[in-house]
Design an enzyme around this catalytic site. Structure first.
Site: not given
Length: 606
Positions: A123, A356, A467
């Site tokens: 991240e 999800e 991304t």
């Protein structure tokens, strides 16, 4: 898998029938998006960005993220203004020079990474390192139209400082990094040795760009080694699992898919090739993509299978899979992308969002996976398919997405997570990627329909999106910085990086392995298939005649290191294991010329 496919395909066919009988599946709009409406939608998306961005700046800054219901801030990653960093290139894309410049100035003066925080390597790389590098490349270049006169590479210095603090994570026997690292003290002695495939294989773009901007190959080297470490441990079916032990190289979760825990591993293989011109990435992408389409694709859906046996594990659509049609556009494989996008979109139309997880066997939201955290993946694929086809159905889809976000997710100070897509219950959280990606791709979609006037479509470079949606330009400084030593897996010193590129006939010989569809597809994505535009500087060094395609690139199974047959002289062939992850097979007859080429290269072998 042959015994389970027919019944599963019947289920998928049944699901399509069920969806098509309801109002939400592939509904044909009586009134498509007109040019005037596209302009209005673009302006509405711009307002959506500023509603959320101003909410963050007014109520949460310099905390990491905004709590949009309570209008407060929260530190979710490292406590260093994460949402602002993630939003920088969106500000530039929207042409907001004033706020882009003031944000860059504040970050340059106030941001520090010498803090006692344990952060996610993945991240932090895609959000913070990528955000800093993208903004640096825009702020430092007159050609972008967003050059800041007072800017003096402060963001690049911060990016390098951050990357240095992430490097200890790569100190593992396999080269695959730990999942977390402390920015002040390195890897904790009790840190988990298990990481995801996406976590270890989605770092090459940001670290590779940093290497080329700083002329320090270490960043590119360690992230490429991580990719090769994962690929060398693939199954005989060319599939990778979801989680792996970074010390032993053993897979701890052998579910293979294109979604959760694996998704961006595939994405960065192709994008690293497009940005850097490294044919090794292209070869691995071709092989892994072929395997994914053979074992995971149940037209139009994708399932998860055991990486060794291909037995189906989960007939499940998870929202992270929705990036895949966009990646297929970049690869030039448009037809399956269209079908899969339509299937994914049907789930959005049913609930107003993508949960999800959606179970394809029961046709219901997967228990425990009912939320929609403002994810951008379906929007991203919608943008790429519209760019490739100009089919107005994708504008209709974009309009639906804007309506859903405005109706159900908009809240007091920003946009809220949807905790339950069936009941549209809001949750007091707004991920930074909403500003970095979701609204960015929506704005690009409608701006493209209007007649684009932005950095991506009309700027000086072709851009690769990370991304996290950050803009990385295929500029000479990045794409032509070094010449690729394919055989040694290193980079040659190229001297003056400004020297003119020379196209290489060798760089085209890799079309021999299922690559024709890839080359054909670049016309759709803005990348030319003409070899004169191949981003390689000078002639490729170190290619060994007489080797197979796999052997040229040193990509073989670890398990394939066998004793040569008795009738084969040891003087003819030699096996060399490089860093326990890649096997390079060389022909002794080429050793002399190879060593000469190696003298020109850096000694950073993969």
């Amino acid at each position: 898998m042959t015994t389970s496919k027919p019944s599963l395909r019947f289920l998928f066919f049944l699901s399509l029938l069920l969806f098509s009988n309801s109002h939400f599946y592939l509904k044909a709009f009586a009134d498509g998006v007109t040019p005037l409406e596209a302009r209005q939608l673009r302006d509405e998306v711009r307002e959506m960005f500023y509603h959320a961005f101003n909410g963050y700046m007014n109520h949460a800054f310099p905390s990491d993220e905004l709590r949009p219901l309570s209008c407060e801030g929260e530190d979710t990653l490292g406590g260093y203004a994460l949402t602002l960093i993630d939003s920088l290139d969106t500000l530039a894309l929207l042409g907001d020079r004033e706020r882009f410049a003031s944000s860059v100035e504040w970050i340059g003066k106030n941001l520090r990474f010498d803090i006692n925080k344990t952060v996610s390597v993945f991240e932090t790389t895609i959000r913070v390192l990528g955000g800093l590098l993208s903004a640096h490349l825009i702020a430092s270049d007159y050609a972008t139209g967003m050059k800041i006169p007072s800017y003096d590479n402060q963001l690049l210095s911060l990016a390098e400082n951050l990357a240095q603090r992430l490097l200890p994570a790569f100190d593992t026997p396999t080269g695959i990094p730990f999942g977390s690292v402390n920015l002040l003290y390195g890897v904790d002695e009790h840190e988990s040795k298990i990481t995801s495939t996406a976590g270890g294989g989605t770092l090459t773009l940001e670290f590779g760009v940093l290497s080329r901007l700083t002329n320090n190959p270490i960043y590119e080297q360690v992230t490429k080694n991580a990719v090769l470490g994962l690929w060398a441990r693939r199954s005989k079916l060319n599939l990778v699992g979801a989680h792996i032990n970074v010390f032993t190289g053993e897979w701890t979760q052998k579910d293979a898919g294109i979604g959760t825990s694996i998704d961006s591993f595939y994405e960065y293989l192709l994008k690293a090739y497009l940005l850097f011109g490294d044919e090794e990435y292209l070869y691995i992408f071709q092989e892994s993509y072929r395997a994914a389409m053979h074992y995971l694709f149940n037209d139009p859906w994708y399932v998860e299978v055991n990486m060794d046996s291909a037995a189906i594990v989960w007939p499940l659509f998870n929202s992270l899979q929705a990036f895949w049609p966009g990646l297929q556009v970049l690869a030039g494989d448009i037809d399956p992308a269209i079908r899969t996008h339509s299937a994914f979109l049907s789930v959005w139309k049913r609930y107003g969002y993508t949960p999800e997880g959606f179970n394809l066997a029961t046709l219901t939201v997967q228990n425990g996976q009912k939320s929609y955290p403002l994810r951008p993946e379906l929007v991203e694929s919608t943008y790429w398919l519209y760019k490739a086809t100009r089919d107005p159905r994708y504008l209709d889809a974009g309009r639906d997405m804007v309506a859903s976000l405005q109706y159900g997710a908009r809240c007091t100070c920003g946009y809220c997570h949807i905790a339950d897509v069936e009941f549209h219950k809001q949750e007091d959280h707004m991920e930074s990627f909403f500003l970095a990606e979701t609204v960015k791709y929506l704005w690009l979609l409608f701006d493209l329909a209007v007649g684009p006037d932005n950095l991506v479509e009309n700027g000086p470079y072709k851009y690769i999106f990370s991304t996290e949606g950050h803009l990385l330009p295929a500029s000479p400084q990045i794409s032509l910085a070094r010449e690729h030593c394919s055989y040694f897996g290193a980079y040659c010193n190229s001297g003056d990086p400004k020297q003119k590129s020379e196209s290489s006939d060798v760089s085209r010989d890799h079309q021999e392995t299922n690559g024709s569809r890839l080359y054909e597809g670049w016309a759709h994505s803005g990348f030319s298939s003409d070899s004169s535009h191949t981003p390689v500087l000078g002639l490729i060094k170190g290619l060994c005649p007489g080797l197979t395609h796999e052997q040229k690139y040193g990509i073989m199974y670890l398990a394939s290191v066998d004793t040569p047959p008795a009738d084969e002289s040891a003087s003819q062939r030699e096996l060399t294991v490089v860093q326990s992850s890649v096997v390079v097979v060389s022909d002794q007859r080429t050793n002399h010329s190879a060593s000469e080429n190696n003298s020109e290269c850096d000694s950073h072998k993969n």
